[in-house]
Design a protein around this motif. Structure first.
Motif, PDB file in Angstrom:
ATOM      1  N   GLU A 153     -68.717  81.778  -5.932  1.00  0.00           N
ATOM      2  CA  GLU A 153     -69.106  80.791  -4.916  1.00  0.00           C
ATOM      3  C   GLU A 153     -67.915  80.463  -4.010  1.00  0.00           C
ATOM      4  OE1 GLU A 153     -71.727  76.921  -5.219  1.00  0.00           O
ATOM      5  OE2 GLU A 153     -69.661  76.498  -5.840  1.00  0.00           O
ATOM      6  N   ARG A 155     -65.337  82.396  -3.329  1.00  0.00           N
ATOM      7  CA  ARG A 155     -65.059  83.549  -2.464  1.00  0.00           C
ATOM      8  C   ARG A 155     -66.077  83.662  -1.336  1.00  0.00           C
ATOM      9  NH1 ARG A 155     -61.205  86.832  -4.571  1.00  0.00           N
ATOM     10  NH2 ARG A 155     -60.701  86.512  -6.758  1.00  0.00           N
ATOM     11  N   GLU A 156     -67.317  83.250  -1.608  1.00  0.00           N
ATOM     12  CA  GLU A 156     -68.351  83.309  -0.581  1.00  0.00           C
ATOM     13  C   GLU A 156     -68.116  82.275   0.513  1.00  0.00           C
ATOM     14  OE1 GLU A 156     -73.168  82.613  -0.139  1.00  0.00           O
ATOM     15  OE2 GLU A 156     -72.287  82.807  -2.140  1.00  0.00           O
ATOM     16  N   HIS A 157     -67.658  81.086   0.131  1.00  0.00           N
ATOM     17  CA  HIS A 157     -67.542  79.981   1.086  1.00  0.00           C
ATOM     18  C   HIS A 157     -66.125  79.535   1.375  1.00  0.00           C
ATOM     19  CE1 HIS A 157     -71.848  79.418   0.985  1.00  0.00           C
ATOM     20  NE2 HIS A 157     -71.818  79.389  -0.334  1.00  0.00           N
TER      21      HIS A 157
END
Length: 161
Positions: A153, A155-157
């Protein structure tokens, strides 16, 4: 009566350079293959050891068992084991076991947020606060799975800068 009259003449002739080269090459190749395949080493013999380090100087091992274990005076946390030193491991990661490195990674993540499509904002606290909020116990497979989800999460945001 001679059985092989030509054999004597063939052996008496000078060998040709091409046949000498071929014979020499065959000897080198077969000798090399014999040397290489004669080894009884297995891939496990070359695997790095991370749990304990054998020391031959009893001054390095506090309990004199011949091995330098973690937290003994000869242990170097920067080069041995998982390469995480005591000050680098936050209390939230104690007992994390195999997931220790990932736990330290999650704990070091700063607070972050992102804009939700369609309006609104989602904000997350820093990694240590998110670890404290986990219900899973350190050292369990569920804890490792939760760490992977938190890291994914982030790394995604994560804020791009």
């Amino acid at each position: 009566m001679q059985r092989f009259p030509r054999l004597g003449r063939i052996l008496a002739r000078r060998p040709r350079p091409a046949s000498l080269l071929a014979a020499g090459t065959a000897v080198v190749i077969l000798g090399g293959l014999g040397t290489i395949t004669a080894s009884d080493a297995t891939p496990a013999d070359f695997a790095p050891q991370t749990d304990t380090v054998t020391a031959y100087n009893d001054g390095w091992t506090d309990n004199r068992d011949g091995r330098v274990d973690e937290d003994e005076s000869g242990w170097d946390c920067h080069t041995m084991g998982n390469r995480l030193c005591g000050a680098d491991v936050p209390p939230e990661c104690k007992g994390a076991g195999e997931a220790l490195r990932l736990c330290v990674t999650v704990a070091s993540q700063p607070a972050y947020g992102w804009d939700i499509p369609g309006g609104g904002r989602a904000d997350n606290p820093d990694g240590r606060a998110r670890l404290r909020d986990l219900e899973e116990k350190p050292g369990t497979p569920e804890f490792a799975a939760a760490l992977e989800a938190l890291d994914a999460e982030y790394r995604e945001h994560q804020p791009r800068g």
